[in-house]
Enzyme design. Structure first.
Site, mmCIF file in Angstrom:
data_model
loop_
_atom_site.group_PDB
_atom_site.id
_atom_site.type_symbol
_atom_site.label_atom_id
_atom_site.label_comp_id
_atom_site.label_asym_id
_atom_site.label_seq_id
_atom_site.Cartn_x
_atom_site.Cartn_y
_atom_site.Cartn_z
ATOM 1 N N ASP A 67 0.651 -1.388 -0.104
ATOM 2 C CA ASP A 67 0.072 0.029 -0.056
ATOM 3 C C ASP A 67 0.939 1.468 0.031
ATOM 4 O O ASP A 67 2.246 1.304 0.294
ATOM 5 C CB ASP A 67 -0.925 -0.063 1.224
ATOM 6 C CG ASP A 67 -0.273 -0.520 2.532
ATOM 7 O OD1 ASP A 67 0.912 -0.386 2.350
ATOM 8 O OD2 ASP A 67 -0.937 -0.755 3.341
ATOM 9 N N ASP A 134 -7.105 -3.148 14.435
ATOM 10 C CA ASP A 134 -8.320 -3.232 14.123
ATOM 11 C C ASP A 134 -8.659 -4.539 13.396
ATOM 12 O O ASP A 134 -9.789 -4.663 12.818
ATOM 13 C CB ASP A 134 -9.231 -2.156 13.632
ATOM 14 C CG ASP A 134 -8.474 -1.635 12.191
ATOM 15 O OD1 ASP A 134 -7.691 -2.268 11.906
ATOM 16 O OD2 ASP A 134 -8.866 -0.570 11.806
ATOM 17 N N HIS A 136 -6.892 -5.003 10.336
ATOM 18 C CA HIS A 136 -6.812 -4.856 8.997
ATOM 19 C C HIS A 136 -5.346 -5.570 8.567
ATOM 20 O O HIS A 136 -4.673 -5.769 9.193
ATOM 21 C CB HIS A 136 -6.795 -3.601 8.703
ATOM 22 C CG HIS A 136 -5.677 -2.610 9.096
ATOM 23 N ND1 HIS A 136 -5.777 -1.278 9.627
ATOM 24 C CD2 HIS A 136 -4.131 -2.895 9.061
ATOM 25 C CE1 HIS A 136 -4.585 -0.713 9.824
ATOM 26 N NE2 HIS A 136 -3.781 -1.550 9.430
ATOM 27 N N GLU A 141 -9.492 -2.101 5.937
ATOM 28 C CA GLU A 141 -10.138 -1.887 7.175
ATOM 29 C C GLU A 141 -11.264 -2.529 7.272
ATOM 30 O O GLU A 141 -11.950 -3.334 6.360
ATOM 31 C CB GLU A 141 -10.658 -0.041 7.157
ATOM 32 C CG GLU A 141 -9.364 0.815 7.047
ATOM 33 C CD GLU A 141 -8.554 0.700 8.354
ATOM 34 O OE1 GLU A 141 -8.309 -0.041 9.228
ATOM 35 O OE2 GLU A 141 -7.818 1.962 8.690
HETATM 36 P P1 PGA Z 1 2.493 -1.473 12.561
HETATM 37 O O1 PGA Z 1 1.195 -1.574 11.626
HETATM 38 O O2 PGA Z 1 3.444 -2.522 12.040
HETATM 39 O O3 PGA Z 1 3.090 -0.088 12.458
HETATM 40 O O4 PGA Z 1 1.948 -2.238 13.882
HETATM 41 C C1 PGA Z 1 0.764 -2.693 11.296
HETATM 42 C C2 PGA Z 1 -0.442 -2.428 10.166
HETATM 43 O O5 PGA Z 1 -1.258 -1.583 10.500
HETATM 44 O O6 PGA Z 1 -0.689 -3.223 9.302
#
Ligand code: PGA
Length: 258
Positions: A67, A134, A136, A141
Site C-alpha cells: 500500500d 483493528d 486490518h 479496514e
Molecule cells: P504496525 O502496523 O506494524 O505499525 O503495527 C501494522 C499495520 O497497520 O498493518
C-alpha cells in the site's frame, strides 16, 4: 493456519527471516509481497544482514508493496516508498520493486495496472503482512470486501491515530490510501503475518479464533491454504488455544521447519 509463538519481537523477526531464506533457496527469483509499519523493521534488518553475509540473495527477486498513502510523493519521508528505501532498497538490491504511486492522477488506472503487474510477474510467492490493531491487513479496514482488489480506501479514525506517531500532527496523516485488496493478498501462495505487543492481542485472537468476517479482514486467512502467523507472547495473550499452538510447533517434523 500455523500459529508460532515466540518469546519476543526479535525472535519473531528471526523466525520470519528463516522463512524468507527458505523461500529464496527454493526459488531465487521469488516474487515477494512486502509491508511497512513498525512490524517488519526488525525482519528487514535481518534480511540485510543475511544478504551482506551471503546467506541469502535478494538480487533476483521482484517485490510488490501492499500500500501507499494517497497524496504523498515517493520523496515524502513518511511515504511508504521512502520507508522501503530507508529500510531495504537502499541497503540491498532487488531486481525490481513496485509500490503504488501516491501521486497518481488516475487512481483506478493505477490500481488496475498494479493488479496486472502482479499477474505478469507470476503472482506473489510470499506475502509479508503486519496486522492492524483493528484487524486490518494491508490497509483493508473492517468492512472491506473479502474479495476486494487493489483500490482506494479511506482509513478509519483508529488507524489515523495509530499512524499519527510518524507525522508531526494527526491532521497530517493522509485519509486515503491505495492498498492491495483482501482478495489480492489472498492470492499469494504463502501469507506470513507478524504481530508484536499487547496492543495487537485482540486483533490476533479475532483473526485466529474468531469468525471469518469482513469486520476483521485478517480473519479471511483462516481459509488460506498456507498461512503462517508469528507473534510474541504479548500479542498471543488473547489466544485461547495458545498451549496447543506451542505443542504443535514443538512437535513439528524436522522437514517442516524453516
Ligand atoms: P504496525 O502496523 O506494524 O505499525 O503495527 C501494522 C499495520 O497497520 O498493518
Amino acid at each position: 493456519m500455523e500459529v508460532i509463538i515466540k518469546s519476543n519481537a526479535d525472535e519473531v523477526s528471526r523466525e520470519a527471516a528463516a522463512i524468507f531464506r527458505r523461500q529464496l533457496r527454493e526459488k531465487t527469483d521469488s516474487v515477494l509481497g512486502l509491508a511497512t509499519g513498525s512490524t517488519p523493521v526488525g525482519l528487514y534488518d535481518r534480511l540485510v544482514m543475511m544478504a551482506r553475509a551471503g546467506e541469502i540473495d535478494l538480487s533476483h527477486t521482484t517485490t510488490f508493496n501492499l500500500d501507499e498513502y494517497v497524496g504523498l510523493s515517493s520523496s515524502h519521508p513518511q511515504s511508504y516508498a521512502a520507508f522501503m528505501r530507508r529500510h531495504l532498497f537502499d541497503r540491498v538490491s532487488v531486481a525490481r520493486w513496485h509500490i503504488p504511486d501516491g501521486k497518481a492522477r488516475d487512481i483506478p488506472r493505477l490500481c488496475a495496472d498494479y493488479e496486472e503487474a502482479i499477474l505478469e510477474a507470476g503472482g506473489i510467492d510470499l506475502q509479508l503482512l503486519g496486522l492492524g490493531s483493528d484487524g486490518h491487513i494491508g490497509f483493508n479496514e473492517p468492512g472491506s470486501s473479502l474479495g476486494s482488489r487493489t483500490r482506494l480506501k479511506t482509513l478509519t479514525a483508529r488507524t489515523v491515530a495509530d499512524n499519527a506517531r510518524y507525522f508531526a500532527s494527526p491532521g497530517e496523516v493522509p485519509r486515503h490510501v491505495v492498498t492491495m485488496g483482501v482478495g489480492t493478498i489472498f492470492d499469494a501462495r504463502h501469507c506470513l503475518v507478524l504481530a508484536f505487543g499487547e496492543g495487537k492481542a485482540g486483533a490476533v485472537a479475532a483473526m485466529v479464533e474468531g469468525p471469518v468476517t469482513a469486520m476483521v479482514p485478517a480473519s479471511v486467512l483462516q481459509m488460506h491454504p498456507v498461512c503462517t502467523l508469528i507473534v510474541d507472547e504479548a500479542a498471543a495473550s488473547g489466544l485461547e488455544r495458545r498451549d496447543y499452538y506451542r505443542w504443535v510447533y514443538e512437535n513439528k517434523p524436522a522437514w517442516q521447519r524453516a
